[in-house]
Design an enzyme around this catalytic site. Sequence first.
Site, mmCIF file in Angstrom:
data_model
loop_
_atom_site.group_PDB
_atom_site.id
_atom_site.type_symbol
_atom_site.label_atom_id
_atom_site.label_comp_id
_atom_site.label_asym_id
_atom_site.label_seq_id
_atom_site.Cartn_x
_atom_site.Cartn_y
_atom_site.Cartn_z
ATOM 1 C CB THR A 132 -0.895 -0.012 1.259
ATOM 2 O OG1 THR A 132 -1.461 1.276 1.459
ATOM 3 C CG2 THR A 132 -0.091 -0.338 2.527
ATOM 4 C CE LYS A 162 0.205 -4.619 2.996
ATOM 5 N NZ LYS A 162 -0.177 -5.978 2.460
ATOM 6 N N PRO A 213 -20.865 9.267 8.108
ATOM 7 C CG PRO A 213 -19.958 7.400 9.194
ATOM 8 C CD PRO A 213 -20.928 7.793 8.115
HETATM 9 P P1 NAD Z 1 -9.489 -7.398 2.455
HETATM 10 O O1 NAD Z 1 -9.420 -7.131 3.930
HETATM 11 O O2 NAD Z 1 -10.750 -7.125 1.718
HETATM 12 O O3 NAD Z 1 -9.103 -8.932 2.171
HETATM 13 C C1 NAD Z 1 -8.087 -9.599 2.842
HETATM 14 C C2 NAD Z 1 -8.258 -11.092 2.613
HETATM 15 O O4 NAD Z 1 -7.176 -11.768 3.280
HETATM 16 C C3 NAD Z 1 -9.548 -11.652 3.179
HETATM 17 O O5 NAD Z 1 -10.160 -12.512 2.247
HETATM 18 C C4 NAD Z 1 -9.122 -12.416 4.420
HETATM 19 O O6 NAD Z 1 -9.947 -13.527 4.731
HETATM 20 C C5 NAD Z 1 -7.718 -12.860 4.017
HETATM 21 N N1 NAD Z 1 -6.845 -13.104 5.182
HETATM 22 C C6 NAD Z 1 -6.683 -12.295 6.266
HETATM 23 N N2 NAD Z 1 -5.828 -12.878 7.146
HETATM 24 C C7 NAD Z 1 -5.433 -14.058 6.577
HETATM 25 C C8 NAD Z 1 -4.544 -15.085 6.976
HETATM 26 N N3 NAD Z 1 -3.905 -15.029 8.153
HETATM 27 N N4 NAD Z 1 -4.368 -16.140 6.154
HETATM 28 C C9 NAD Z 1 -5.025 -16.207 4.963
HETATM 29 N N5 NAD Z 1 -5.880 -15.271 4.540
HETATM 30 C C10 NAD Z 1 -6.090 -14.204 5.333
HETATM 31 O O7 NAD Z 1 -8.270 -6.588 1.848
HETATM 32 P P2 NAD Z 1 -8.114 -5.919 0.409
HETATM 33 O O8 NAD Z 1 -8.636 -4.531 0.464
HETATM 34 O O9 NAD Z 1 -8.604 -6.847 -0.637
HETATM 35 O O10 NAD Z 1 -6.520 -5.794 0.324
HETATM 36 C C11 NAD Z 1 -5.732 -6.855 -0.237
HETATM 37 C C12 NAD Z 1 -4.270 -6.465 -0.173
HETATM 38 O O11 NAD Z 1 -4.061 -5.248 -0.889
HETATM 39 C C13 NAD Z 1 -3.763 -6.211 1.246
HETATM 40 O O12 NAD Z 1 -2.463 -6.736 1.345
HETATM 41 C C14 NAD Z 1 -3.754 -4.691 1.386
HETATM 42 O O13 NAD Z 1 -2.769 -4.266 2.296
HETATM 43 C C15 NAD Z 1 -3.426 -4.291 -0.045
HETATM 44 N N6 NAD Z 1 -3.925 -2.965 -0.476
HETATM 45 C C16 NAD Z 1 -5.241 -2.626 -0.296
HETATM 46 C C17 NAD Z 1 -5.696 -1.388 -0.760
HETATM 47 C C18 NAD Z 1 -7.155 -0.993 -0.620
HETATM 48 O O14 NAD Z 1 -7.504 0.159 -0.946
HETATM 49 N N7 NAD Z 1 -8.059 -1.873 -0.169
HETATM 50 C C19 NAD Z 1 -4.820 -0.500 -1.381
HETATM 51 C C20 NAD Z 1 -3.472 -0.879 -1.539
HETATM 52 C C21 NAD Z 1 -3.055 -2.128 -1.088
HETATM 53 P P1 TYD Z 2 -10.687 3.972 4.453
HETATM 54 O O1 TYD Z 2 -11.665 3.528 3.419
HETATM 55 O O2 TYD Z 2 -10.782 3.368 5.828
HETATM 56 O O3 TYD Z 2 -9.233 3.785 3.815
HETATM 57 P P2 TYD Z 2 -7.768 4.276 4.359
HETATM 58 O O4 TYD Z 2 -7.878 4.701 5.767
HETATM 59 O O5 TYD Z 2 -6.967 3.021 4.194
HETATM 60 O O6 TYD Z 2 -7.348 5.381 3.427
HETATM 61 O O7 TYD Z 2 -10.807 5.539 4.614
HETATM 62 C C1 TYD Z 2 -10.601 6.396 3.506
HETATM 63 C C2 TYD Z 2 -10.683 7.809 4.035
HETATM 64 O O8 TYD Z 2 -12.021 8.061 4.479
HETATM 65 C C3 TYD Z 2 -9.780 8.048 5.246
HETATM 66 O O9 TYD Z 2 -9.235 9.364 5.151
HETATM 67 C C4 TYD Z 2 -10.722 7.946 6.432
HETATM 68 C C5 TYD Z 2 -12.048 8.448 5.860
HETATM 69 N N1 TYD Z 2 -13.271 7.856 6.468
HETATM 70 C C6 TYD Z 2 -14.290 8.700 6.945
HETATM 71 O O10 TYD Z 2 -14.185 9.947 6.857
HETATM 72 N N2 TYD Z 2 -15.401 8.128 7.485
HETATM 73 C C7 TYD Z 2 -15.537 6.772 7.619
HETATM 74 O O11 TYD Z 2 -16.575 6.310 8.172
HETATM 75 C C8 TYD Z 2 -14.505 5.916 7.118
HETATM 76 C C9 TYD Z 2 -14.613 4.432 7.210
HETATM 77 C C10 TYD Z 2 -13.380 6.524 6.540
#
Ligand code: NAD
Ligand code: TYD
Length: 353
Positions: A132, A162, A213
């Site tokens: 990330t 991370k 929120p």
């Molecule tokens: P998510 O929380 O939706 O999914 C995580 C998945 O990992 C789930 O299916 C969960 O069951 C599985 N998991 C958790 N712990 C585990 C374990 N111990 N063993 C096996 N499986 C396990 O997360 P996401 O948003 O899909 O993110 C996926 C990856 O991308 C993460 O590494 C996150 O740091 C990275 N990432 C996310 C974002 C974002 O905006 N969501 C952005 C950049 C990077």
């Molecule tokens: P989030 O989706 O939790 O992602 P990250 O914290 O990984 O960037 O939040 C995105 C942005 O939105 C972050 O600045 C926090 C804000 N936020 C709110 O203002 N209200 C909420 O209820 C949530 C969940 C997030």
Amino acid sequence: MILVTGGAGFIGANFVLDWLRSCDEPVVNLDALTYAGNLENLASLQGDARHIFVHGDICDRELIDRLLAEHQPRAIVHFAAESHVDRSIHGPGDFIRTNVNGTFTLLEAARGHWMGLDAAARAAFRFHHVSTDEVYGSLGPNDPAFSETKTYEPNSPYSASKAASDHLVRAWHHTYGLPVTTSNCSNNYGPYHFPEKLIPLMIANALAGKPLPVYGDGQQIRDWLYVTDHCSAIRAILQKGTPGEVYNVGGWNEKPNIEIVHTLCALLDELKPDAAGSYSRLITYVTDRPGHDRRYAIDARKIERELGWRPAETFETGIRKTVEWYLAHQDWVAHVQSGAYREWLDKNYAGRS
Ligand code: NAD
Ligand code: TYD
């Protein structure tokens, strides 16, 4: 075949679905099915022999050794993580366990497997680590966007865990020669996004007539990328990336949170008008997140220059598709809003004035 971890979560599931839409190479999908993992995301793959789902933990070395020996994947794509900043503030232990210890376990298993391969298979093998932009810390309003050489300054238990995992991945390349690549991506949005994160939470609350929120002054900036663009970036890195390299992935879409919420309200007003008036009436400013990073922005020029990757969606096309998806998949939202989800809402929002 490839081994994917965390492929039942938001980005992992989108990646597996996209992968099997674009090729026939089978996927072994290892996921612990935590609150964030959901097999409904993969329902369209039921009966598809190219998808082998394994319910298990990335901290389980024996299981990973067995999967690598049995399936001989040519690559590992590592998504599995605890991923929500607010949850990491309430309970950091799970983040250290999965993100740090889990990545360590996976690296050690991958190293053991890789060392046993013949020279050609060793050269072709890849371990791709999905990370990330939050590891880089918070930007001031006039700072340049994060490049791959930006110092690490993680501020939340999530981003610190991370960052630790990124360092392990880097060290396993420099010390042992494991052919790793890492991507540091900005905030994703799109289908199957768990409704504890900003965009799906706001859509779900608006449709339920609940407050929207907004933390603090709502002027925190995130750089948004449609999830299938993240998936195509990872495919490009697997195909053409150089071992040991890091690629920043982003959509050039910096937006303050309050603007995102207004955009969502306007789209919902258009697509599902509410007799009570614009959904923006529900916007409620609440107590800020502790240690809240002010601004993230990704400089994605390296992946464009070296691998020819660019996002296919603009923010306008991606956010409209996302709202349409949630409107068409209200059953999916209802199913994930289980008792455990309601407990989380109480824990995270009850103390905020
Ligand atoms: P998510 O929380 O939706 O999914 C995580 C998945 O990992 C789930 O299916 C969960 O069951 C599985 N998991 C958790 N712990 C585990 C374990 N111990 N063993 C096996 N499986 C396990 O997360 P996401 O948003 O899909 O993110 C996926 C990856 O991308 C993460 O590494 C996150 O740091 C990275 N990432 C996310 C974002 C974002 O905006 N969501 C952005 C950049 C990077
Ligand atoms: P989030 O989706 O939790 O992602 P990250 O914290 O990984 O960037 O939040 C995105 C942005 O939105 C972050 O600045 C926090 C804000 N936020 C709110 O203002 N209200 C909420 O209820 C949530 C969940 C997030």
